[in-house]
Each structure stands twice: as structure tokens, then as C-alpha cells.
Design an enzyme around this catalytic site. Structure first.
Site, PDB file in Angstrom:
ATOM      1  CD  GLN A 146      23.897  -4.001 -29.916  1.00 44.53           C
ATOM      2  OE1 GLN A 146      23.385  -3.390 -30.834  1.00 44.53           O
ATOM      3  NE2 GLN A 146      24.245  -3.418 -28.775  1.00 44.53           N
ATOM      4  CG  HIS A 147      20.304  -6.801 -26.574  1.00 48.31           C
ATOM      5  ND1 HIS A 147      20.810  -5.678 -25.962  1.00 48.31           N
ATOM      6  CD2 HIS A 147      19.640  -6.363 -27.675  1.00 48.31           C
ATOM      7  CE1 HIS A 147      20.465  -4.607 -26.653  1.00 48.31           C
ATOM      8  NE2 HIS A 147      19.757  -4.990 -27.700  1.00 48.31           N
ATOM      9  CG  ASP A 151      23.827  -6.727 -34.374  1.00 49.73           C
ATOM     10  OD1 ASP A 151      23.684  -5.821 -33.519  1.00 49.73           O
ATOM     11  OD2 ASP A 151      22.938  -7.573 -34.606  1.00 49.73           O
TER      12      ASP A 151
END
Length: 485
Positions: A71-72, A243
Site C-alpha cells: 500500500q501507499h 496487501d
């Protein structure tokens, strides 16, 4: 037998599992490493994906595929669809100051008010991990790159787009779970907050109106089909997910179930039917991959704390575990606060780890081994306590991830947390979740298929509350900037 593929494009590697769509039975798998670092050229993710797919026997007989990703990560594209600069990953902390600025700015100079407004707007308070803070860093430090942005994607969005062979930015797609980790997506209204994107880039809402953000698809909505030029026109592409949402889907978690995932990071999460608003920023109000919510507390420090301790002691992980289990609980007063990479929960990006209670009697290999395990377990224990206020059922905890293979961590976690710990047989939870999503998209049923192919081992609680208490006291002194004495 219809086959589906699940991809886990994580920080460290790309893993591909190919399973029977009906039963979940594993047919074959493959993997490939990612380069180290907190800044990566996305093309290296693509090359790893191709290698992992090849090692898994290809996709010629696979009907559907979904990608779950770290992520991110900030992937910025120009008008031609080219990557403008290497992606900044979730564990890149250079945007810590940007996070503080954004919180204060939304609160008109009042950080407390700003945190409340951010939590109400998107369910989370920005920290250095979030995409929105990385965009602010880019605007301030690389304005020439920020000026070229035509689209912003996340790792899984970009890989799905590449698999489709599309060139138009209009076909970029994502899902609620990954979008909810950007810092500019409202998971309750299911819409982007372009005002917050504009704030990050120091532009007006009108100026960012033309920036393409991936469509947030429903949990079983197809993102398209595979690249016909690569012989993948038969392949249905799922929406993918972050995830952590992928792991929850792979484990088949239900509302209230709590899971601790010990990988590069440590993650405590649970499935909730209600959105989360936590102005302290400890618990983030993400979405899951089924239409519900995934309140989550994430630590920067995870299994690499054990890696580092093993390296210092000159042992492998099996010996580290054995040593730790030979020491007494509490290690005679030796306490490790494992902020080896700074920390996100609590938000102390520039903190360092500290070792307390060092004496001639306590400074032994067994005690140091156990202190590293206890410190990591207690770090996650503090996150579990915060999560209990947001729907987590902490009467038992599911433990997954690479670090969960440590026998010492399993036993010590159960005693530190004071609850039974359930450990499924080792598997690829994130990739399995992506595969389960692909089967859901393929079957177009109302819910994902009910797969049962793993057994679970239970570690009974043997509470030693003094361990968590000693850790909490030491961590509080680190947070206050005081030396531990």
C-alpha cells in the site's frame, strides 16, 4: 477445472499462486525478488512479475487474475503514461515533515483540529507512509516532477494497468481498500477528495481536476482483460486490493476477527462493518476487499527486528528462537524498544531503538534474543490495545506472515498478549486473497468462494502482563524524548 491467479507484489518480492477457482487447491506457484530500498523504479516490479509468472508456469490456462500490492507507494505518471520518477514506498519516511504540515494546514494551524478533520474526511490521519504526504514532499522538493503529473497510481493499480496492455490513463483502476490508504479517498462515500489532493500538491481544486485517479471498482468488478498483444486476451483482471486487505480475504476473516501480520512491517487489523474515525492517528480507517472496513494499526518495525538481532548474535532464525525460549520471561529486566527504523505506530519517524536494563547479569545472548522477541510482541500488543476500541475482538488473535514462522514469537506473543494465538499453516495469505478475489470476479457470485485448505495451530495464553507493562513504560520514555534509566 478453471484456474485463477493471485499476485502479491510486496516490498521484498513478487509471488504468484495459481489455484483451482472452485476449491482453492494450489496448482503451481512462482516468485521473484524486488530490489531493496524505499525508492524503486516500478519497471522492476513489472520485471519481477513477469519472472514470477514464468516460474509459475505462465498464464495460458488461467481464466482470471488479481493483483494485491504494497500500500501507499506513490507512482506518478506523465501524460504519455510514463513513470516520472522512482516510486516512493510506504516505508520511506522523508515525508514525515510533510505529514505534520498537512495535519496543521487542514486544522488552520491547530494540529489537534487538523487530525480530527483528516480522520472525519478519510478515516485516517496522515503519516509519512501515506501517498498524500509523498505528493506534498514531491511538490516541495521536486516541483518540476510534480508539475508533470497526469495521473497518480498505487503499485497494484499500475501493475494491473500494465497487464491490460492499455495506454490510456482513463483505464487505470483500483479498489476501495488500496484507495483508502492514499489519504485522499473517502471509503464511506467511496469517492476521492480532490480538495485534499490539491492541498498536498499546493494547487487549487481546479488545477488538479485533470489529474487522473484510478476508478475505485467494486469488490468483484472486473478491471478489464489482459493484453491481447501478449496473448492474454482471455484473462479477466480483477480489481486487486491492498496487501492487508488481500491477507484478510485470503484468511477468510469475518467481522470482529483480529489478525496480526508480521512481515517487513507489523500489522494489526480486523474486519468491521462500521467505518473508523480515530483522531489520534494510531488506528487507520481503511476499507477491506469485500465492501466492509479494515481498521488497522501498522508498525514500521516488523520481522527485520528479529533479522537484526540474529545478525548481531551471529545465529540463524532457528537458533534465535531456541535461545529466546531458554531465557526467563522478562529477561531479568532487559527491555528492547525496537524502533530500529523509526516508527509509525506511535508516529515517531525519527526515533531510534533503545535497550533498557543492561547489566552484567542480563546482557546475555538468550536474554538479548528474548528481549527482541518480547519487544516486538509488546510493540504489536500496544497496537492490539488501540484496536480493541475500534471493533477488534481480541479474545483470540490470528498470527500470519513470515515472522510468524518463529516458534519463539508464537509462544511469547501468546503470553505477552494474554490471549490464544491461532497460527495457520504457512501460506501466501496476500496472494491467496488476490486469487480468491479473481475467483469471485470469474464466478460473479454474491460472495467470494469458500475455500478451506489450511489447518490452524493454537497457542494457549500463559499471561505475563509484566512484560507488556515494562515495555509500555520504556516506550513512553522514548516517545517523551527522555533517556531510559
Amino acid at each position: 477445472m478453471a484456474l485463477v491467479a493471485g499476485v502479491d507484489s510486496s516490498t521484498q518480492s513478487c509471488k504468484v499462486v495459481i489455484r483451482d477457482a472452485a476449491t482453492g487447491q494450489l496448482v503451481r506457484h512462482g516468485s521473484a525478488p524486488h530490489p531493496p530500498g524505499t525508492e524503486v523504479d516500478p519497471e522492476q516490479w513489472w520485471e519481477a512479475l513477469l519472472t514470477a509468472v514464468d516460474r509459475a508456469g505462465g498464464l495460458g490456462d488461467v481464466a482470471a487474475l488479481s493483483v494485491a500490492g504494497q500500500q501507499h507507494g506513490m507512482v506518478v505518471l506523465d501524460a504519455a503514461g510514463q513513470v516520472i520518477r522512482p516510486a516512493l514506498l510506504w516505508n520511506d519516511t522523508r515525508s514525515a515533515q510533510a505529514a505534520e504540515q498537512l495535519v496543521e494546514e487542514l486544522g488552520d494551524g491547530d494540529a489537534g483540529l487538523g487530525a480530527q478533520r483528516w480522520a472525519e474526511a478519510v478515516g485516517s490521519v496522515p503519516v509519512a507512509s501515506f501517498t498524500v504526504t509523498k505528493l506534498r514532499w514531491l511538490a516541495d522538493h521536486e516541483p518540476e516532477h510534480a508539475a508533470r503529473i497526469a495521473a497518480v497510481a498505487l503499485p497494484h493499480d499500475w501493475l494491473t494497468w500494465r497487464l491490460s496492455g492499455a495506454t490510456s490513463l482513463d483505464t487505470l483502476a483500483t479498489d476501495r481498500s488500496d484507495a483508502s490508504g492514499t489519504g485522499y479517498f473517502d471509503p464511506v462515500a467511496n469517492e476521492y477528495r480532490r480538495d485534499l489532493l490539491a492541498l498536498a500538491l499546493r494547487r487549487s481544486v481546479e488545477e488538479v481536476a485533470g489529474i487522473r485517479l484510478p476508478r475505485a471498482l467494486g469488490p468483484s468488478e472486473a478491471a478489464g482483460t489482459g493484453d491481447p498483444d501478449a496473448g492474454l486476451a482471455h484473462l479477466i483482471l480483477g480489481p486487486g486490493c491492498g496487501d492487508n486487505a488481500g491477507a484478510a480475504l485470503g484468511l477468510g476473516l469475518r467481522p470482529g476477527d483480529t489478525v496480526v501480520s508480521l512481515g517487513t512491517s507489523g500489522v494489526v487489523s480486523c474486519i468491521s462493518t462500521e467505518p473508523t474515525v480515530d483522531a489520534t492517528g494510531i488506528v487507520t480507517g481503511f476499507a477491506d476487499a469485500t465492501g466492509r472496513y479494515l481498521p488497522l494499526a501498522c508498525t514500521l518495525n516488523g520481522a527485520r527486528v528479529l533479522d537484526a538481532t540474529a545478525a548481531v548474535l551471529g545465529v540463524d532464525h532457528q537458533e534465535l528462537s531456541r535461545l529466546a525460549l531458554t531465557a526467563d520471561p522478562g529477561c531479568g529486566g532487559l527491555v528492547l524498544v525496537p524502533y530500529l527504523e523509526g516508527e509509525r505506530t506511535p508516529n515517531l519517524p525519527h526515533a531510534t531503538g533503545e535497550l533498557h536494563g543492561v547489566t552484567l547479569d542480563t546482557f546475555t545472548p538468550p536474554n538479548l534474543a528474548r528481549a527482541s522477541v518480547e519487544g516486538l510482541a509488546a510493540l504489536l500488543g500496544a497496537a492490539l490495545s488501540a484496536m480493541s476500541k475500534h471493533g477488534a475482538n481480541n479474545s483470540r488473535v490470528h498470527l500470519v506472515g513470515g515472522g510468524a514462522r518463529s516458534e519463539a514469537f508464537r509462544q511469547i506473543a501468546a503470553s505477552t498478549w494474554g490471549v490464544p494465538v491461532l497460527v495457520p499453516e504457512p501460506g501466501e495469505d496476500v496472494a491467496d486473497g488476490a486469487a480468491r478475489q479473481a475467483a469471485w470476479v470469474l464466478g460473479q457470485s454474491q460472495s467470494p468462494p469458500d475455500w478451506h485448505f489450511r489447518t490452524t495451530h493454537e497457542y494457549a495464553a500463559a499471561p505475563t502482563p509484566t512484560v507488556q507493562k515494562a515495555y509500555d513504560a520504556a516506550a513512553a520514555r522514548v516517545a517523551a524524548g527522555s533517556p531510559i534509566s
